[in-house]
Design a protein around this motif. Structure first.
Motif, mmCIF file in Angstrom:
data_model
loop_
_atom_site.group_PDB
_atom_site.id
_atom_site.type_symbol
_atom_site.label_atom_id
_atom_site.label_comp_id
_atom_site.label_asym_id
_atom_site.label_seq_id
_atom_site.Cartn_x
_atom_site.Cartn_y
_atom_site.Cartn_z
ATOM 1 N N LYS A 69 -50.124 39.718 63.824
ATOM 2 C CA LYS A 69 -48.999 39.956 64.737
ATOM 3 C C LYS A 69 -48.162 41.145 64.278
ATOM 4 O O LYS A 69 -47.718 41.955 65.096
ATOM 5 C CB LYS A 69 -48.134 38.704 64.839
ATOM 6 C CG LYS A 69 -48.791 37.560 65.599
ATOM 7 C CD LYS A 69 -47.857 36.369 65.713
ATOM 8 C CE LYS A 69 -48.494 35.252 66.525
ATOM 9 N NZ LYS A 69 -47.601 34.065 66.636
ATOM 10 N N VAL A 70 -47.944 41.240 62.965
ATOM 11 C CA VAL A 70 -47.163 42.356 62.421
ATOM 12 C C VAL A 70 -47.846 43.687 62.734
ATOM 13 O O VAL A 70 -47.203 44.639 63.200
ATOM 14 C CB VAL A 70 -46.978 42.199 60.897
ATOM 15 C CG1 VAL A 70 -46.439 43.486 60.287
ATOM 16 C CG2 VAL A 70 -46.035 41.046 60.596
ATOM 17 N N LEU A 71 -49.154 43.746 62.491
ATOM 18 C CA LEU A 71 -49.895 44.985 62.760
ATOM 19 C C LEU A 71 -49.830 45.334 64.241
ATOM 20 O O LEU A 71 -49.648 46.498 64.604
ATOM 21 C CB LEU A 71 -51.353 44.829 62.315
ATOM 22 C CG LEU A 71 -51.603 44.611 60.821
ATOM 23 C CD1 LEU A 71 -53.103 44.525 60.544
ATOM 24 C CD2 LEU A 71 -50.993 45.737 60.004
ATOM 25 N N GLY A 72 -49.988 44.332 65.087
ATOM 26 C CA GLY A 72 -49.961 44.576 66.523
ATOM 27 C C GLY A 72 -48.612 45.080 66.999
ATOM 28 O O GLY A 72 -48.523 46.032 67.782
ATOM 29 N N LYS A 73 -47.540 44.447 66.543
ATOM 30 C CA LYS A 73 -46.203 44.831 66.976
ATOM 31 C C LYS A 73 -45.800 46.224 66.472
ATOM 32 O O LYS A 73 -45.059 46.946 67.145
ATOM 33 C CB LYS A 73 -45.175 43.802 66.504
ATOM 34 C CG LYS A 73 -45.248 42.468 67.245
ATOM 35 C CD LYS A 73 -44.153 41.513 66.778
ATOM 36 C CE LYS A 73 -44.180 40.217 67.563
ATOM 37 N NZ LYS A 73 -43.102 39.283 67.142
ATOM 38 N N LEU A 74 -46.281 46.576 65.291
ATOM 39 C CA LEU A 74 -45.922 47.881 64.717
ATOM 40 C C LEU A 74 -46.907 48.977 65.114
ATOM 41 O O LEU A 74 -46.729 50.138 64.754
ATOM 42 C CB LEU A 74 -45.857 47.779 63.189
ATOM 43 C CG LEU A 74 -44.787 46.831 62.627
ATOM 44 C CD1 LEU A 74 -44.817 46.841 61.104
ATOM 45 C CD2 LEU A 74 -43.402 47.212 63.136
ATOM 46 N N GLY A 75 -47.956 48.603 65.834
ATOM 47 C CA GLY A 75 -48.931 49.592 66.276
ATOM 48 C C GLY A 75 -49.742 50.173 65.134
ATOM 49 O O GLY A 75 -50.110 51.353 65.165
ATOM 50 N N LEU A 76 -50.029 49.351 64.136
ATOM 51 C CA LEU A 76 -50.762 49.800 62.961
ATOM 52 C C LEU A 76 -52.181 49.241 62.966
ATOM 53 O O LEU A 76 -52.451 48.208 63.566
ATOM 54 C CB LEU A 76 -50.045 49.356 61.687
ATOM 55 C CG LEU A 76 -48.584 49.824 61.550
ATOM 56 C CD1 LEU A 76 -47.936 49.195 60.335
ATOM 57 C CD2 LEU A 76 -48.517 51.343 61.478
ATOM 58 N N ARG A 77 -53.073 49.934 62.249
ATOM 59 C CA ARG A 77 -54.471 49.526 62.222
ATOM 60 C C ARG A 77 -54.863 48.732 60.990
ATOM 61 O O ARG A 77 -55.898 48.079 60.973
ATOM 62 C CB ARG A 77 -55.381 50.763 62.306
ATOM 63 C CG ARG A 77 -55.309 51.508 63.618
ATOM 64 C CD ARG A 77 -56.286 52.661 63.611
ATOM 65 N NE ARG A 77 -56.296 53.390 64.870
ATOM 66 C CZ ARG A 77 -57.081 54.431 65.106
ATOM 67 N NH1 ARG A 77 -57.895 54.863 64.165
ATOM 68 N NH2 ARG A 77 -57.038 55.049 66.272
ATOM 69 N N SER A 78 -54.073 48.824 59.939
ATOM 70 C CA SER A 78 -54.484 48.179 58.696
ATOM 71 C C SER A 78 -53.295 47.715 57.871
ATOM 72 O O SER A 78 -52.162 48.157 58.066
ATOM 73 C CB SER A 78 -55.318 49.151 57.863
ATOM 74 O OG SER A 78 -54.491 50.202 57.360
#
Length: 221
Positions: free
Chosen positions: A198-207
């Motif tokens: 969820k954190v990666l998705g919300k921040l638009g990060l891949r890893s």
């Protein structure tokens, strides 16, 4: 469970050494070797390994471009090998979605454990690499630094996270594994994995690697 690895390194002697080290681990199998980035991508498509151990400076196709292709196609996780003297390749690999960064002078046991860690989906950045990355991010004039849009370094991005997700992000910044985060935050490991996604998705990060660097840049503790 055996971790299947493709080793991509243009120097034959170095590649042979890496293969020898990884082959000594009972739970790691080197299924392919590549001497350039193009071949690394081809092998990833053909063999669908769990992980590609990727050097950043290679002929035909550099490691950053190769990483971008492998990650974009969902072929495997990528663990990048870099020298202590960080250059623009490392930032490019970070933006391309590399799951981890390890120094080329790492000891054999560190290499083996790094492969295991990334294969578990936890990501990894060698402490020395992290310090250099943060130093570069903190220097706006540095030509190799990513642009704000690429790093998403605006503190406002954290507003999208719940208090629990911020705690998980802080754990990523501290370099904790899912198991260690579970102990630290008193939650199930499966729940930690969900929060990380969820954190990666919300921040638009891949890893996780990108999340760790962003968190440290924003002072998340």
């Amino acid at each position: 469970m055996t971790v299947r690895v493709v080793v991509a390194e243009d120097q034959a002697a170095v590649r042979a050494g890496l293969v020898l080290i990884l082959g000594s681990a009972p739970d790691i199998e080197v299924v392919g070797e590549a001497g350039d980035g193009e071949r690394a991508v081809e092998l990833a498509r053909e063999l669908r390994p769990d992980l590609v151990l990727m050097d950043v400076q290679m002929p035909r196709l550099d490691g950053v471009s190769a990483t971008r292709r492998v990650v974009a196609e969902g072929l495997a996780d990528v663990l990048v090998l870099t020298t202590f003297d960080l250059d623009e390749y490392v930032f490019g690999a970070l933006r391309a979605g590399a799951a981890g960064f390890l120094l080329k002078n790492a000891e054999a046991r560190e290499l083996i454990e790094a492969v295991r860690t990334v294969a578990r989906g936890e990501g990894l950045i060698a402490p020395a690499v992290t310090r250099r990355l943060i130093a570069e991010f903190a220097a706006p004039s540095a030509p190799a630094s990513p642009t704000p849009s690429e790093v998403r370094g605006d503190p406002a991005v954290l507003d999208a996270l719940t208090p629990r997700e911020r705690e998980v992000l802080a754990a990523l910044a501290a370099g904790l594994s899912n198991a260690e985060t579970a102990v630290r935050l008193d939650m199930a490991e499966a729940t930690v994995k969900t929060h990380v996604s969820k954190v990666l998705g919300k921040l638009g990060l891949r890893s996780r690697a990108q999340a760790a660097v962003l968190a440290r840049e924003l002072g998340v503790r």
